[in-house]
Write an enzyme that holds these catalytic residues in place. Structure first.
Site, PDB file in Angstrom:
ATOM      1  N   HIS A 126       0.823  -1.209   0.000  1.00  0.00           N
ATOM      2  CA  HIS A 126       0.000   0.000   0.000  1.00  0.00           C
ATOM      3  C   HIS A 126       0.854   1.255   0.000  1.00  0.00           C
ATOM      4  CE1 HIS A 126       0.739   0.698   4.300  1.00  0.00           C
ATOM      5  NE2 HIS A 126       0.251  -0.502   4.597  1.00  0.00           N
ATOM      6  N   CYS A 146       2.486  -4.885   6.642  1.00  0.00           N
ATOM      7  CA  CYS A 146       2.333  -4.660   5.198  1.00  0.00           C
ATOM      8  C   CYS A 146       3.637  -4.169   4.580  1.00  0.00           C
ATOM      9  CB  CYS A 146       1.226  -3.635   4.953  1.00  0.00           C
ATOM     10  SG  CYS A 146      -0.411  -4.213   5.449  1.00  0.00           S
TER      11      CYS A 146
END
Length: 171
Positions: A126, A146
């Site tokens: 992301h 992430c």
């Protein structure tokens, strides 16, 4: 010699002003070679988009706030290691845009269960979004597990990837 009327000049100026007032779209087009694999080398803090063996793009990344080692359970702050697949796209991510990674697999689930824990999930590539813009300049590894790239870079990644592309995350 042509002399534009006031109406033509007024409409032309309105069109220019309207075009200036729109924010640029975060959705880009991509028409280059297909990405056939994503490789993340955690130790190097690098993400590579490949077509066969050719690197199409490379990015510096931030990882989970506990970057060393394989993710074992929900909340450990680690980024997984292993072979996964791109499995979803979130155009309304709180991190600008995000691309889902198929963590956990069967082995991840079994490991977490053996530890009496849940494996967790929601692992994405992301952008920074507001949290990253606040944290990333001072702390390279700030996510909950992430893989983070800058907002302008996730726009490229989002456009280039397709569901089913393998992602190999190395230590």
């Amino acid at each position: 010699m042509y002399k534009p009327t006031r109406r033509v000049v007024a409409f032309s100026m309105l069109a220019v002003l309207a075009a200036c007032g729109r924010p640029p779209s975060k959705f880009r087009a991509y028409n280059g070679p297909a990405v056939t694999q994503v490789v993340v080398n955690k130790g190097e803090r690098k993400l590579y988009l490949l077509n066969d063996r050719t690197v199409l793009k490379a990015y510096d990344v931030g990882l989970g706030n506990e970057p060393v080692g394989h993710k074992q359970f929900e909340g450990d702050g680690k980024t997984p290691e292993g072979v996964y697949y791109i499995d979803r796209f979130n155009p309304r991510s709180q991190y600008h845009l995000s691309v889902g990674v198929s963590y956990p697999n069967e082995n991840d689930t079994a490991l977490a269960q053996a530890l009496g824990r849940k494996p967790g999930g929601d692992i994405f590539i992301h952008g920074w979004g507001p949290d990253g813009n606040r944290l990333a300049p001072n702390r390279r590894d700030w996510t909950a597990g992430c893989i983070a790239v800058r907002d302008d870079e996730i726009e490229e990644v989002y456009a280039m990837l397709r569901p089913g592309v393998p992602i190999v995350i190395n230590p």
